[in-house]
Design an enzyme around this catalytic site. Structure first.
Site, mmCIF file in Angstrom:
data_model
loop_
_atom_site.group_PDB
_atom_site.id
_atom_site.type_symbol
_atom_site.label_atom_id
_atom_site.label_comp_id
_atom_site.label_asym_id
_atom_site.label_seq_id
_atom_site.Cartn_x
_atom_site.Cartn_y
_atom_site.Cartn_z
ATOM 1 N N TYR A 134 0.940 -1.188 0.043
ATOM 2 C CA TYR A 134 0.065 0.013 0.010
ATOM 3 C C TYR A 134 0.988 1.204 -0.079
ATOM 4 C CZ TYR A 134 -4.683 2.407 0.621
ATOM 5 O OH TYR A 134 -5.609 3.078 0.315
ATOM 6 N N LYS A 166 -20.656 -20.350 -10.565
ATOM 7 C CA LYS A 166 -19.615 -19.903 -11.808
ATOM 8 C C LYS A 166 -18.431 -19.464 -11.537
ATOM 9 C CE LYS A 166 -20.385 -20.143 -16.124
ATOM 10 N NZ LYS A 166 -21.594 -21.202 -16.946
#
Length: 405
Positions: free
Chosen positions: A54, A109
């Protein structure tokens, strides 16, 4: 008075005679809390790790991408992740159940993408059924993704949504209900023809169902060189002499049915070599019996095939269904994970007809020497399938000039 809602995971329920045991439902147990989660691929052990993952380290990467936008594919997950997008209007055999109720399927999925193709996927269920709103929403989300898998969107809107997105985006857009089904069907049909000493060009097929899957299968079989194909809806064969056709069906009428058939599905099946069912209706046994010798019956409605396999086996040389408890399951998981893996690997700008044909051929070729009446298509758990499909799709993308690496 509203019906009492019983927790499907509760150990017991109560009736007028006291306490009774409620059956435990493993499906609800498995879905508790969802089926997927985000996981970091880099360590965050201390302040040094944090400063790289970060701020301040991340700013360097952001600045580099701002100067050279194509670097987003190297320094983020974009080139490895697919958006699985639905509006919940055509979910499995359940129909229009809405975006929230579609999420278990979209999560499913996504984990199939990961398990079978090594591709990360994010379920996105949209609270709109307006074609233009769906297109605009996906276009605005697209910078985060390397591809878009449209899922369970009802016809005929699914055709327009896919077309408009393909025109506006430079990443693969693929409606699996259409093209995944068509690809796996073609693979099975190629092997069935091979098994019986024929080619696609020798075959006349009849498709029951003029929705997303039926239309896509018809177009794809024509592209692959089938001898003839006719499509039937609830009112019979889709033919140019009918005045009740939608634009999509009118197009199909102009492309198919060289034999000039009209009337009912049953009439069209007389002498046909192939039946392909994607409708959920029921085909009388007499119609199956009227088909040509050494016919193929691909009855893919789930859970109830249009022709029961026991009936189909009386007359057909090869029988396939959409069910996992019978041989020759036509399962889209054989196609879409490898297709996206191959397309993402070469950073393809779209998925072409040639890439889809290559995928179908790769699936068919995996069967190899195992070819038999009960094995014209590989098992969904055959670990050879996805790598073979990915390699074939990547090669086809390069050959067709849509690969960017």
């Amino acid at each position: 008075m509203a019906a009492e809602i019983v927790n499907p995971l509760s150990a017991s329920g109560t009736d007028t005679e006291g306490t009774q045991e409620e059956p435990f439902d493993p499906a609800f147990a498995l879905h508790r809390g969802g089926k997927m989660a985000i996981q970091a691929t880099v360590p965050l052990r201390d302040k040094d790790d944090l400063s790289l993952a970060y701020t301040p380290g991340v700013a360097k990467v952001c600045s580099a991408i701002a100067e050279q936008p194509e670097l987003v594919n190297d320094y983020t997950w974009k080139s490895q992740v697919v958006a699985v997008v639905t509006d919940g209007t055509a979910v499995l055999g359940l129909g229009d159940i809405g975006p929230e109720a579609s999420l278990p399927v979209m999560e499913g999925k996504a984990i199939l993408f990961k398990q079978f193709g090594g591709v990360d996927a994010v379920p996105i269920a949209l609270a709109t059924t307006d074609t233009d709103e769906i297109v605009e929403t996906v276009v605005r989300l697209a910078p985060s993704f390397g591809g878009v898998n449209l899922e369970d969107i009802s016809a005929p809107r699914c055709f327009e949504i896919e077309r408009k997105l393909q025109e506006r985006l430079d990443i693969p857009v693929f409606h699996d209900d259409q093209h995944g089904t068509a690809i796996v069907t073609l693979a099975a049909l190629r092997n069935a023809a091979k098994l019986t000493g024929r080619t696609l060009g020798d075959l006349r097929a009849v498709i029951s169902g003029a929705g997303a899957a039926g239309v896509a299968i018809a177009k794809f079989l024509l592209e692959a060189g089938i001898g003839d194909v006719a499509v039937a809806d609830r009112k019979g064969v889709v033919s140019s002499d009918r005045e009740d056709l939608t634009d999509v069906k009118r197009e199909i009428a102009g492309l198919t049915n060289k034999a000039g058939l009209s009337g009912s599905l049953e009439t069209a099946l007389a002498g046909a070599d192939v039946f392909i069912g994607v409708s959920g209706g029921t085909v009388p046994e007499a119609a199956v019996a009227s088909m040509a010798p050494k016919s193929f019956v691909f009855a893919m409605a789930n859970p109830n095939p249009e022709v029961h396999p026991d009936v189909a086996h009386k007359y057909a040389a090869v029988v396939a269904t959409g069910r996992s408890d019978y041989p020759n399951q036509i399962n889209n998981v054989l196609a879409f994970p490898g297709i996206f893996a191959g397309a993402l690997q070469v950073r393809a700008s779209r998925i072409t007809e040639g890439m889809k044909i290559a995928a179908a051929n790769a699936i068919a070729d995996v069967v190899g020497d195992e070819l038999s009446a009960d094995c014209v298509i590989p098992s969904p758990f055959d670990e050879r399938v996805a790598p073979a499909v990915a390699a074939a799709v990547a090669a086809a993308a390069r050959a067709e000039g849509v690969a960017r690496r």
